[in-house]
Design a protein around this motif. Structure first.
Motif, PDB file in Angstrom:
ATOM      1  N   THR A 127       0.830  -1.206   0.000  1.00  0.00           N
ATOM      2  CA  THR A 127       0.000   0.000   0.000  1.00  0.00           C
ATOM      3  C   THR A 127       0.860   1.250   0.000  1.00  0.00           C
ATOM      4  OG1 THR A 127      -1.764  -1.171   1.185  1.00  0.00           O
ATOM      5  CG2 THR A 127      -1.804   1.244   1.247  1.00  0.00           C
ATOM      6  N   ARG A 128       1.863   1.284   0.856  1.00  0.00           N
ATOM      7  CA  ARG A 128       2.750   2.448   0.901  1.00  0.00           C
ATOM      8  C   ARG A 128       3.487   2.644  -0.417  1.00  0.00           C
ATOM      9  NH1 ARG A 128       3.958   0.353   6.094  1.00  0.00           N
ATOM     10  NH2 ARG A 128       5.897  -0.544   5.255  1.00  0.00           N
ATOM     11  N   ARG A 129       3.899   1.553  -1.026  1.00  0.00           N
ATOM     12  CA  ARG A 129       4.625   1.664  -2.287  1.00  0.00           C
ATOM     13  C   ARG A 129       3.741   2.248  -3.386  1.00  0.00           C
ATOM     14  NH1 ARG A 129       5.443  -1.267  -6.834  1.00  0.00           N
ATOM     15  NH2 ARG A 129       3.991  -2.888  -6.143  1.00  0.00           N
ATOM     16  N   LEU A 130       2.491   1.773  -3.458  1.00  0.00           N
ATOM     17  CA  LEU A 130       1.587   2.262  -4.498  1.00  0.00           C
ATOM     18  C   LEU A 130       1.197   3.728  -4.264  1.00  0.00           C
ATOM     19  CD1 LEU A 130      -0.721  -0.868  -4.902  1.00  0.00           C
ATOM     20  CD2 LEU A 130       1.076  -0.096  -6.453  1.00  0.00           C
ATOM     21  N   VAL A 131       0.999   4.095  -2.995  1.00  0.00           N
ATOM     22  CA  VAL A 131       0.673   5.491  -2.690  1.00  0.00           C
ATOM     23  C   VAL A 131       1.831   6.403  -3.071  1.00  0.00           C
ATOM     24  CG1 VAL A 131       0.247   7.115  -0.803  1.00  0.00           C
ATOM     25  CG2 VAL A 131      -1.009   4.956  -0.896  1.00  0.00           C
ATOM     26  N   THR A 132       3.048   5.949  -2.771  1.00  0.00           N
ATOM     27  CA  THR A 132       4.225   6.742  -3.125  1.00  0.00           C
ATOM     28  C   THR A 132       4.340   6.913  -4.634  1.00  0.00           C
ATOM     29  OG1 THR A 132       5.385   5.948  -1.153  1.00  0.00           O
ATOM     30  CG2 THR A 132       6.731   6.879  -2.921  1.00  0.00           C
ATOM     31  N   ARG A 133       4.047   5.873  -5.362  1.00  0.00           N
ATOM     32  CA  ARG A 133       4.113   5.975  -6.823  1.00  0.00           C
ATOM     33  C   ARG A 133       3.086   6.966  -7.356  1.00  0.00           C
ATOM     34  NH1 ARG A 133       4.337   0.489 -10.097  1.00  0.00           N
ATOM     35  NH2 ARG A 133       4.545   2.087 -11.720  1.00  0.00           N
ATOM     36  N   LEU A 134       1.888   6.933  -6.776  1.00  0.00           N
ATOM     37  CA  LEU A 134       0.846   7.875  -7.214  1.00  0.00           C
ATOM     38  C   LEU A 134       1.227   9.317  -6.856  1.00  0.00           C
ATOM     39  CD1 LEU A 134      -2.367   5.847  -6.311  1.00  0.00           C
ATOM     40  CD2 LEU A 134      -1.559   6.438  -8.603  1.00  0.00           C
ATOM     41  N   HIS A 135       1.828   9.498  -5.693  1.00  0.00           N
ATOM     42  CA  HIS A 135       2.298  10.839  -5.313  1.00  0.00           C
ATOM     43  C   HIS A 135       3.351  11.333  -6.284  1.00  0.00           C
ATOM     44  CE1 HIS A 135       0.923  10.643  -0.814  1.00  0.00           C
ATOM     45  NE2 HIS A 135      -0.064  10.937  -1.651  1.00  0.00           N
ATOM     46  N   ASN A 136       4.253  10.432  -6.666  1.00  0.00           N
ATOM     47  CA  ASN A 136       5.298  10.816  -7.613  1.00  0.00           C
ATOM     48  C   ASN A 136       4.728  11.167  -8.982  1.00  0.00           C
ATOM     49  OD1 ASN A 136       7.235  10.361  -5.656  1.00  0.00           O
ATOM     50  ND2 ASN A 136       7.650   8.255  -6.316  1.00  0.00           N
ATOM     51  N   LEU A 137       3.572  10.618  -9.292  1.00  0.00           N
ATOM     52  CA  LEU A 137       2.914  10.935 -10.558  1.00  0.00           C
ATOM     53  C   LEU A 137       2.051  12.192 -10.469  1.00  0.00           C
ATOM     54  CD1 LEU A 137       1.859   7.338 -11.698  1.00  0.00           C
ATOM     55  CD2 LEU A 137       3.647   8.765 -12.696  1.00  0.00           C
ATOM     56  N   GLY A 138       1.975  12.795  -9.258  1.00  0.00           N
ATOM     57  CA  GLY A 138       1.252  14.057  -9.105  1.00  0.00           C
ATOM     58  C   GLY A 138      -0.175  13.926  -8.622  1.00  0.00           C
ATOM     59  N   TYR A 139      -0.486  12.828  -7.947  1.00  0.00           N
ATOM     60  CA  TYR A 139      -1.850  12.616  -7.461  1.00  0.00           C
ATOM     61  C   TYR A 139      -1.863  12.669  -5.929  1.00  0.00           C
ATOM     62  CZ  TYR A 139      -2.966  10.978 -12.154  1.00  0.00           C
ATOM     63  OH  TYR A 139      -3.129  10.882 -13.521  1.00  0.00           O
ATOM     64  N   ALA A 140      -2.945  13.253  -5.385  1.00  0.00           N
ATOM     65  CA  ALA A 140      -3.168  13.240  -3.941  1.00  0.00           C
ATOM     66  C   ALA A 140      -4.059  12.044  -3.632  1.00  0.00           C
ATOM     67  CB  ALA A 140      -3.830  14.535  -3.475  1.00  0.00           C
ATOM     68  N   VAL A 141      -3.590  11.175  -2.758  1.00  0.00           N
ATOM     69  CA  VAL A 141      -4.287   9.911  -2.502  1.00  0.00           C
ATOM     70  C   VAL A 141      -4.707   9.840  -1.055  1.00  0.00           C
ATOM     71  CG1 VAL A 141      -4.114   7.413  -2.608  1.00  0.00           C
ATOM     72  CG2 VAL A 141      -2.908   8.809  -4.284  1.00  0.00           C
ATOM     73  N   GLN A 142      -5.941   9.408  -0.836  1.00  0.00           N
ATOM     74  CA  GLN A 142      -6.441   9.166   0.524  1.00  0.00           C
ATOM     75  C   GLN A 142      -6.918   7.727   0.586  1.00  0.00           C
ATOM     76  OE1 GLN A 142      -9.571  11.765   1.777  1.00  0.00           O
ATOM     77  NE2 GLN A 142      -9.733  10.858   3.834  1.00  0.00           N
ATOM     78  N   ILE A 143      -6.369   6.960   1.525  1.00  0.00           N
ATOM     79  CA  ILE A 143      -6.676   5.536   1.626  1.00  0.00           C
ATOM     80  C   ILE A 143      -7.875   5.356   2.550  1.00  0.00           C
ATOM     81  CG2 ILE A 143      -5.772   3.279   2.254  1.00  0.00           C
ATOM     82  CD1 ILE A 143      -4.451   4.521  -0.168  1.00  0.00           C
ATOM     83  N   THR A 144      -8.883   4.685   2.040  1.00  0.00           N
ATOM     84  CA  THR A 144     -10.083   4.374   2.831  1.00  0.00           C
ATOM     85  C   THR A 144     -10.334   2.871   2.745  1.00  0.00           C
ATOM     86  OG1 THR A 144     -11.034   6.528   2.302  1.00  0.00           O
ATOM     87  CG2 THR A 144     -12.529   4.824   3.172  1.00  0.00           C
ATOM     88  N   PRO A 145     -10.152   2.140   3.842  1.00  0.00           N
ATOM     89  CA  PRO A 145     -10.385   0.686   3.789  1.00  0.00           C
ATOM     90  C   PRO A 145     -11.835   0.365   3.479  1.00  0.00           C
ATOM     91  CG  PRO A 145      -9.163   1.315   5.748  1.00  0.00           C
ATOM     92  CD  PRO A 145      -9.671   2.581   5.142  1.00  0.00           C
ATOM     93  N   LEU A 146     -12.058  -0.699   2.730  1.00  0.00           N
ATOM     94  CA  LEU A 146     -13.407  -1.143   2.402  1.00  0.00           C
ATOM     95  C   LEU A 146     -14.068  -1.749   3.624  1.00  0.00           C
ATOM     96  CD1 LEU A 146     -12.766  -2.859  -1.057  1.00  0.00           C
ATOM     97  CD2 LEU A 146     -13.812  -0.625  -0.646  1.00  0.00           C
ATOM     98  N   ALA A 147     -15.388  -1.583   3.687  1.00  0.00           N
ATOM     99  CA  ALA A 147     -16.143  -2.180   4.812  1.00  0.00           C
ATOM    100  C   ALA A 147     -16.102  -3.686   4.712  1.00  0.00           C
ATOM    101  CB  ALA A 147     -17.588  -1.685   4.766  1.00  0.00           C
ATOM    102  N   PRO A 148     -15.924  -4.374   5.803  1.00  0.00           N
ATOM    103  CA  PRO A 148     -15.856  -5.839   5.777  1.00  0.00           C
ATOM    104  C   PRO A 148     -17.217  -6.438   5.383  1.00  0.00           C
ATOM    105  CG  PRO A 148     -15.906  -5.054   8.035  1.00  0.00           C
ATOM    106  CD  PRO A 148     -15.762  -3.845   7.167  1.00  0.00           C
TER     107      PRO A 148
END
Length: 289
Positions: free
Chosen positions: A268-289
């Motif tokens: 998750t951290r790796r993918l968020v970092t990649r999106l940030h590097n591409l210029g996107y602001a990302v907010q992680i919201t876990p799906l409801a179980p």
């Protein structure tokens, strides 16, 4: 008494004979090229059915390109005109002598390899169950399984852990450290036949779609390079073989998403970092179980 070491003593001459055969085939091709015969540019296998017939005709004294091209099997993909151009050369008596010599040597080696194969087949029966077991690993063929059994045996009690076996095979980095600084991460020397076979199996296993081995290869290749990635895959194959021979269990593939399941937070951290590097602001919201 038949032991895996006896099988290894049979496998080693077979491997040496295969290499010697390849050497003579290469010399035969060089002799053809010296006579301006570019047969390897038109045929995928110079020693195949068509190539063999053309070489024997050259040795017999035939030099007409059209006649030689007519010896090609109907399944040869190269057009007749291309074959004629490839067979247009100047074959002298000296070339015919060398072609005959190399062809005889190739035939003698083929006969020796056949005898070795018969000897191995006649004595491999006590290890048939172990060989069949190892062939369930992606990338491990029947021949590769025989080589592995010949090198490590089927009794894993001689190796306290899988790490000892991997170290003995030479699939781990050598201990090259000075003043707390590691100077080299190259693989250490180990069993040459076993290491070569496992690397070949690793290349085949890494091409198995939707498998753990393919996922491991692609995961490591981006960070450590191709050679280290394929070495890690080879170590995984040997690790699986160790536990399968020790426990008598079949190969169980962990699946292509194994690393995602075991390292979800890191992924998750790796993918968020990649999106940030591409210029996107990302907010992680876990799906409801």
């Amino acid at each position: 008494m038949l032991t895996p070491r006896n099988c290894a003593l049979c496998c080693a001459p077979a491997s040496n004979s295969v290499r010697e055969r390849s050497s003579h085939v290469q010399r035969l091709q060089k002799t053809l090229e010296d006579a301006n015969i570019k047969l390897d540019s038109a045929l995928s296998d110079v020693m195949g059915l068509s190539g063999r017939a053309m070489i024997e005709a050259l040795i017999a004294g035939e030099s007409d390109p059209d006649t030689l091209a007519g010896l090609a099997h109907r399944r040869v993909k190269a057009p007749p005109q291309e074959l004629c151009e490839a067979l247009r050369g100047r074959v002298t008596k000296h070339h015919r002598f060398l072609l005959q010599l190399h062809l005889q040597q190739v035939d003698a080696i083929d006969a020796a390899i056949s005898e070795i194969d018969l000897e191995v087949d006649a004595n491999v029966e006590p290890f048939r169950a172990a060989i069949t077991l190892l062939t369930t690993i992606p990338g491990v063929s029947d021949l590769s399984a025989r080589v592995i059994i010949a090198e490590i045996g089927n009794d894993m009690s001689r190796f306290p852990t899988e790490g000892h076996l991997i170290s003995w095979a030479g699939l781990c980095p050598k201990n090259d450290e000075s003043a707390g600084k590691r100077r080299s991460t190259r693989m250490r020397k180990g069993a040459p036949w076993l290491k070569t076979t496992l690397i070949q199996c690793a290349w085949a296993g890494a091409r198995k779609k939707a498998s753990y081995l393919q996922a491991q290869f692609h995961r490591l290749r981006s960070r450590r390079g191709v050679k280290k990635a394929i070495g890690a895959v080879a170590a995984s194959i040997l690790t699986a073989a160790y536990h399968m021979l020790a426990d008598g269990t079949l190969y169980h593939d962990l699946g292509p998403d194994h690393f995602d399941r075991t390292a979800k937070a890191t992924q998750t951290r790796r993918l968020v970092t990649r999106l940030h590097n591409l210029g996107y602001a990302v907010q992680i919201t876990p799906l409801a179980p």
